[in-house]
Write a protein that holds these residues in place. Structure first.
Motif, PDB file in Angstrom:
ATOM      1  N   ARG A   1       0.851  -1.188   0.000  1.00  0.00           N
ATOM      2  CA  ARG A   1       0.000   0.000   0.000  1.00  0.00           C
ATOM      3  C   ARG A   1       0.892   1.246   0.000  1.00  0.00           C
ATOM      4  O   ARG A   1       1.772   1.383   0.849  1.00  0.00           O
ATOM      5  CB  ARG A   1      -0.925  -0.016   1.231  1.00  0.00           C
TER       6      ARG A   1
ATOM      7  N   CYS B   1      -5.329  -8.147  -2.104  1.00  0.00           N
ATOM      8  CA  CYS B   1      -6.083  -6.898  -1.943  1.00  0.00           C
ATOM      9  C   CYS B   1      -5.560  -5.812  -2.871  1.00  0.00           C
ATOM     10  O   CYS B   1      -5.196  -4.721  -2.430  1.00  0.00           O
ATOM     11  CB  CYS B   1      -6.060  -6.427  -0.496  1.00  0.00           C
TER      12      CYS B   1
ATOM     13  N   THR C   1      -5.591  -2.769  -5.039  1.00  0.00           N
ATOM     14  CA  THR C   1      -6.472  -1.595  -5.105  1.00  0.00           C
ATOM     15  C   THR C   1      -5.981  -0.597  -6.150  1.00  0.00           C
ATOM     16  O   THR C   1      -6.511   0.509  -6.253  1.00  0.00           O
ATOM     17  CB  THR C   1      -6.558  -0.872  -3.739  1.00  0.00           C
TER      18      THR C   1
ATOM     19  N   VAL D   1      -8.580  -9.753  -5.686  1.00  0.00           N
ATOM     20  CA  VAL D   1      -9.581  -8.686  -5.672  1.00  0.00           C
ATOM     21  C   VAL D   1     -10.542  -8.923  -4.504  1.00  0.00           C
ATOM     22  O   VAL D   1     -11.058 -10.030  -4.325  1.00  0.00           O
ATOM     23  CB  VAL D   1     -10.341  -8.627  -7.010  1.00  0.00           C
TER      24      VAL D   1
ATOM     25  N   TRP E   1     -13.391  -4.255  -2.087  1.00  0.00           N
ATOM     26  CA  TRP E   1     -13.010  -2.884  -2.476  1.00  0.00           C
ATOM     27  C   TRP E   1     -13.650  -2.542  -3.826  1.00  0.00           C
ATOM     28  O   TRP E   1     -13.995  -1.399  -4.114  1.00  0.00           O
ATOM     29  CB  TRP E   1     -11.484  -2.835  -2.583  1.00  0.00           C
TER      30      TRP E   1
ATOM     31  N   ARG F   1     -14.341   4.923  -3.853  1.00  0.00           N
ATOM     32  CA  ARG F   1     -12.981   4.573  -3.452  1.00  0.00           C
ATOM     33  C   ARG F   1     -12.345   3.563  -4.407  1.00  0.00           C
ATOM     34  O   ARG F   1     -11.133   3.541  -4.593  1.00  0.00           O
ATOM     35  CB  ARG F   1     -13.027   3.974  -2.038  1.00  0.00           C
ATOM     36  N   GLY F   2     -13.182   2.709  -4.985  1.00  0.00           N
ATOM     37  CA  GLY F   2     -12.653   1.633  -5.823  1.00  0.00           C
ATOM     38  C   GLY F   2     -12.596   1.974  -7.302  1.00  0.00           C
ATOM     39  O   GLY F   2     -12.440   1.070  -8.133  1.00  0.00           O
TER      40      GLY F   2
ATOM     41  N   LEU G   1      -9.524   0.696  -9.247  1.00  0.00           N
ATOM     42  CA  LEU G   1      -9.550  -0.769  -9.284  1.00  0.00           C
ATOM     43  C   LEU G   1     -10.593  -1.253 -10.294  1.00  0.00           C
ATOM     44  O   LEU G   1     -10.332  -2.152 -11.097  1.00  0.00           O
ATOM     45  CB  LEU G   1      -9.863  -1.332  -7.894  1.00  0.00           C
TER      46      LEU G   1
ATOM     47  N   LEU H   1     -13.106  -4.709   5.099  1.00  0.00           N
ATOM     48  CA  LEU H   1     -13.591  -4.514   3.727  1.00  0.00           C
ATOM     49  C   LEU H   1     -14.953  -5.144   3.436  1.00  0.00           C
ATOM     50  O   LEU H   1     -15.154  -5.774   2.390  1.00  0.00           O
ATOM     51  CB  LEU H   1     -12.550  -5.020   2.713  1.00  0.00           C
TER      52      LEU H   1
END
Ligand SMILES: [Zn+2]
Length: 264
Positions: free
Chosen positions: A133, A157, A159, A177, A180, A186-187, A190, A211
């Motif tokens: 991240r 995860c 993103t 995936v 998210w 927010r996604g 993605l 999540l």
């Protein structure tokens, strides 16, 4: 009925202490046949092994130290993980990687813990379960020279957007995936990348208890996410990819089996 594999659920989390069996029953009823329990520290990995041993063939685990706990990674940690990984319930090393968003551990400690776990995965011929991240460039730079020595790798995860996806595919990573993808705001990046994930590199996960998908039609009473919601994630992924949901479901299961060396 789906036959899904949740490749990342934090089932040792204390939010499951009071009803873990019920959570697993609900998951099975929702078509989540197998779950890979995420190991985030040596202690959590030991707890994960105990869960798995009670449910052979249903639960598997990773053994590793999350970047948040990298400050605890000392000279004994590699050998502790090495002896844990001799247990066949452990199908990967991790989760490990870099998290410069939260910076719960100093970045130098994160780099050291990540490098040590990549070495361990290469030595043990196990795939790595990767967390990244806000550290994309440095993460890629550390992973790249080690990649050929690794049995397999998944960016859990994911993103990122199309650019980060390209870099990961170039390293031949599987891409995990989560819910998210259910967050339109927010996604967004993605969601733009999901159609470009090759079908043979796509895996799915809940990252429970975190999540919780934002767009569940029937909202649970708490914010706690559970593996049973994986089918919902698969439906959203399939819709974004404009592919039949059973095609996506079957592919993600076959991919997880291949990645972790599970029996089909
Ligand atoms: Zn993670």
């Amino acid at each position: 009925m789906f036959d899904l594999i949740d490749i990342g659920a934090n089932l040792t989390h204390d939010s499951f202490d009071s009803d873990r069996d019920a959570v697993l029953t609900r998951a099975a009823e929702a078509g989540v046949a197998r779950i890979v329990v995420t190991g985030t520290s040596v202690t959590a990995s030991v707890q994960a092994a105990a869960l798995c041993e009670a449910r052979p063939g249903k639960l598997f685990a990773t053994a590793g130290v999350h970047p948040h706990h990298a400050a605890d990674f000392d000279t004994h940690t590699s050998s502790a993980l090495r002896s844990l990984l001799a247990n066949p319930v452990f199908v990967a090393v991790g989760e490990c990687g870099l998290d410069f968003f939260r910076d719960y551990s100093p970045r130098d400690a994160q780099r050291r813990a990540f490098a040590a776990q990549l070495e361990l995965a290469a030595e043990m011929r196990k795939p790595v379960f990767l967390h990244e991240r806000d550290a994309h460039d440095e993460f890629v730079a550390m992973l790249k020279p080690m990649r050929a020595a690794l049995a397999g790798a998944v960016a859990h995860c994911f993103t990122g957007g199309p650019k980060e996806l390209d870099a990961y595919l170039e390293l031949d990573l599987y891409v995990g995936v989560t819910g998210w993808v259910c967050d339109e705001r927010r996604g967004a990046q993605l969601r733009a990348a999901v159609p470009s994930i090759p079908l043979d590199r796509l895996v799915v996960e809940t990252d429970a208890p975190y999540l919780l998908p934002r767009d569940l039609e029937r909202k649970p009473q708490t914010r706690r996410n559970e593996p049973r919601f994986l089918a919902h994630v698969v439906e959203r992924v399939a819709a974004l990819r404009e592919e039949p949901v059973d095609v996506v479901a079957q592919a993600t299961t076959a991919n997880a089996e291949r990645l972790f060396g599970l029996r089909s």
